[in-house]
Design a protein around this motif. Structure first.
Motif, PDB file in Angstrom:
ATOM      1  N   SER A  32       0.597  -1.277  -0.249  1.00 49.92           N
ATOM      2  CA  SER A  32       0.152  -0.067  -0.137  1.00 49.92           C
ATOM      3  C   SER A  32       0.857   0.933   0.044  1.00 49.92           C
ATOM      4  O   SER A  32       0.288   2.644  -0.798  1.00 49.92           O
ATOM      5  CB  SER A  32      -0.987   0.296   0.771  1.00 49.92           C
ATOM      6  N   GLU A  43      -7.663   0.822 -12.316  1.00 49.15           N
ATOM      7  CA  GLU A  43      -7.531   0.070 -11.317  1.00 49.15           C
ATOM      8  C   GLU A  43      -6.932  -1.816 -11.441  1.00 49.15           C
ATOM      9  O   GLU A  43      -6.423  -2.430 -10.955  1.00 49.15           O
ATOM     10  CB  GLU A  43      -9.245  -0.510 -10.982  1.00 49.15           C
ATOM     11  N   ARG A  46      -3.428  -1.906 -10.781  1.00 48.89           N
ATOM     12  CA  ARG A  46      -3.122  -2.108  -9.213  1.00 48.89           C
ATOM     13  C   ARG A  46      -3.228  -3.652  -8.801  1.00 48.89           C
ATOM     14  O   ARG A  46      -2.575  -4.204  -8.140  1.00 48.89           O
ATOM     15  CB  ARG A  46      -4.276  -1.128  -8.751  1.00 48.89           C
ATOM     16  N   ALA A  47      -3.826  -3.676  -9.885  1.00 50.31           N
ATOM     17  CA  ALA A  47      -4.712  -4.958  -9.088  1.00 50.31           C
ATOM     18  C   ALA A  47      -3.425  -6.400  -9.770  1.00 50.31           C
ATOM     19  O   ALA A  47      -3.311  -7.247  -9.065  1.00 50.31           O
ATOM     20  CB  ALA A  47      -5.906  -5.601  -9.533  1.00 50.31           C
ATOM     21  N   SER A  50      -0.661  -5.967  -7.320  1.00 49.66           N
ATOM     22  CA  SER A  50      -1.519  -6.396  -6.617  1.00 49.66           C
ATOM     23  C   SER A  50      -0.978  -8.474  -6.251  1.00 49.66           C
ATOM     24  O   SER A  50      -0.380  -9.232  -5.725  1.00 49.66           O
ATOM     25  CB  SER A  50      -2.624  -6.699  -5.932  1.00 49.66           C
ATOM     26  N   LYS A 230     -12.713  -4.360  -7.386  1.00 48.18           N
ATOM     27  CA  LYS A 230     -12.250  -4.079  -5.971  1.00 48.18           C
ATOM     28  C   LYS A 230     -14.209  -3.884  -5.401  1.00 48.18           C
ATOM     29  O   LYS A 230     -14.601  -2.870  -5.386  1.00 48.18           O
ATOM     30  CB  LYS A 230     -11.777  -2.377  -6.185  1.00 48.18           C
ATOM     31  N   SER A 232     -14.682  -1.803  -2.832  1.00 51.05           N
ATOM     32  CA  SER A 232     -15.194   0.060  -2.738  1.00 51.05           C
ATOM     33  C   SER A 232     -16.267  -0.144  -4.327  1.00 51.05           C
ATOM     34  O   SER A 232     -16.293   1.256  -3.926  1.00 51.05           O
ATOM     35  CB  SER A 232     -14.062   0.228  -2.332  1.00 51.05           C
ATOM     36  N   GLU A 233     -15.041  -0.566  -4.748  1.00 56.30           N
ATOM     37  CA  GLU A 233     -16.942  -0.176  -6.037  1.00 56.30           C
ATOM     38  C   GLU A 233     -17.857  -0.521  -6.467  1.00 56.30           C
ATOM     39  O   GLU A 233     -18.443  -0.280  -7.115  1.00 56.30           O
ATOM     40  CB  GLU A 233     -15.478  -0.241  -7.586  1.00 56.30           C
TER      41      GLU A 233
END
Ligand SMILES: C[S@@+](CC[C@H](N)C(=O)[O-])C[C@H]1O[C@@H](n2cnc3c(N)ncnc32)[C@H](O)[C@@H]1O
Length: 459
Positions: A32, A43, A46-47, A50, A230, A232-233
């Motif tokens: 993070s 996004e 970023r995925a 990870s 995600k 939060s989406e």
């Protein structure tokens, strides 16, 4: 223009891996920190970072074993950048659907951007091509030594393989190692003060996650099988209808099952996964005292309470045992000790756990856990309930701690978790309760995070 190390997902992953390898900090924290400073607005990029970082750490030993077979230069003598670019390349070739030419070309592009010479690029190119050519016939670790074989094949430290072999035997250990390398499905907990699980399921299946299905163990759980987005989406996240929490962890709240209006102590609240669940179970009526050593975790806890539309608990930063002595609180009806532990039950979510632990942890950590039980027991009301839980699979942190505690505390007795849980959860939950005393879940047996919990009553 920002440099490649900030804008290219593989270069960002490389930076994280080098930093992690150097000091073995918590992988999630480095991830993070570096992602915050990167310039990856998409996004999916970023995925990808990870996925690559967690994948390499998950399969570290096996990747190194394969790379060592195809490289004339010992991996341990390479500089960290070259070693980790090889690991990233091999991971993409062996474990992802990324086109092979892209995996190799991108590795070389990063080396060029970092002005690595033709010799290094040639070496990386040659080794990755050898991995690719042998992809369908990769060398196996020698199996005359069972510990070494399993350790390399599943990428676990030898001492942990040895420990599990002694306890579970070959077949079960192999199943546990395999399951601990699988990616866990995303599970959410429904905030039943806002919406019922059934209506949320209908909404999710129709609109946002067609594969959503009810969790067979937790009455508030929904498994988002195959969901790679995600959280939060998702709209229900913003409405405060859901939290992310594995099914096994949800059961801890149901095991305590605090009543509305109660006085509750959450001794190790963290970011509030279980604290918010308790507030929901209490219909947001009553008082919760939440403690943690880290302020940033409690700040997140407050955000979670706000997002879920729940009344804020009383929050205290510091060592709960010391703080309670100063605060002179009321006697509590319920105490939850979600104890700090070695985390061997959640390796599928946190693959770095296996590399961060040492055998000494099984001497040190149980003493911290016993201190919490001993230190908090006096603050529980007579007739009150205390739940002790860990996400460890190891007896030293679980059954043995409880036995040690009960020996010096005859005023506590264990309650049968099956009886308590079957009041609120599906019948299937009984499969997770053993010896009328313990709630125990395993990744290889139940497809859940590995958890241990007991319910103690003060008589
Ligand atoms: C397993 S985690 C808790 C997870 C949290 N209950 C949840 O469900 O999200 C353990 C937490 O205990 C905290 N902790 C460890 N020792 C503590 C102590 N002596 N006093 C207060 N908190 C402590 C750690 O900082 C960590 O956040």
């Amino acid at each position: 223009m920002p440099r490649l190390s900030k804008t290219n997902p593989r270069a960002v992953a490389l930076k994280i891996l080098i930093r992690w390898e150097k000091g073995k900090p918590l992988l999630d924290e480095v991830l993070s920190q570096v992602l915050t400073k990167s310039v990856l607005p998409d996004e999916r990029d970023r995925a990808l970072v990870s996925e690559l970082v967690n994948g390499v750490v998950r399969h570290l030993y096996y990747l190194d074993f394969i790379l060592a077979r195809f490289s004339e230069h010992p991996l341990e003598k390479m500089d960290p950048e070259v070693r980790n670019i090889l690991r990233l390349g091999a991971y993409q070739l062996l474990y992802t659907r990324i086109p092979e030419r892209v995996a190799i070309a991108e590795s070389l592009k990063i080396l060029s951007a970092r002005r690595r010479g033709a010799w290094i690029r040639g070496l990386v190119n040659a080794v990755l091509h050898k991995v690719l050519e042998n992809k369908d016939n990769l060398p196996e670790p020698p199996d005359f030594n069972e510990v070494y074989y399993l350790s390399v094949k599943y990428s676990f430290p030898e001492w942990l393989v040895k420990r599990w072999l002694q306890r579970f035997g070959r077949e079960e250990t192999e199943a546990l190692l395999r399951a601990s390398n699988e990616r866990s499905p995303l599970v959410i907990r429904v905030n039943t003060l806002r919406v019922s699980r059934d209506s949320l399921l209908v909404y999710l299946q129709k609109d946002e996650v067609p594969t959503a299905k009810p969790c067979p163990y937790s009455p508030s759980g929904i498994v988002l099988e195959g969901f790679r987005g995600k959280i939060s989406e998702l709209k229900p996240y913003h409405f405060g209808w859901i939290s992310v929490q594995d099914s096994a962890s949800q059961l801890v709240g149901f095991l305590l099952n605090p009543k509305p209006g109660a006085k509750v102590l959450d001794a190790c609240a963290g970011v509030g996964g279980k604290t918010t669940h308790m507030a929901e179970l209490m219909q947001d009526k009553g008082t919760i005292w939440a403690f943690d050593l880290y302020e940033w975790r409690l700040e997140k806890l407050k955000e979670n309470f706000q997002r879920l539309g729940l009344k804020l608990p009383k929050v205290f930063v510091g060592d709960v045992v010391e703080k309670l002595k100063e605060l002179q609180p009321p006697f509590f009806d319920y105490i939850l000790i979600d104890a700090p532990c070695t985390g061997t039950g959640v390796i599928r979510k946190h693959p770095d756990v296996k590399w961060a632990r040492t055998e000494e942890d099984f001497l040190r950590v149980p003493e911290r856990q016993l201190r919490l039980l001993e230190g908090l027991a006096p603050f529980l009301k007579k007739g009150g309930i205390m739940v002790y839980a860990t996400c460890s699979l190891e007896p030293e942190e679980n059954e043995q701690i409880i036995e040690r505690f009960l020996q010096s505390h005859p005023e506590f007795m264990l309650e049968d978790p099956a009886k308590v849980l079957s009041k609120t959860c599906p019948e299937k939950v009984k499969e997770l309760c053993v010896e009328n005393k313990y709630l125990r879940t395993f990744p290889h047996k139940h497809g859940l995070d590995g958890f241990f919990a007991v319910r103690l009553r003060k008589v």
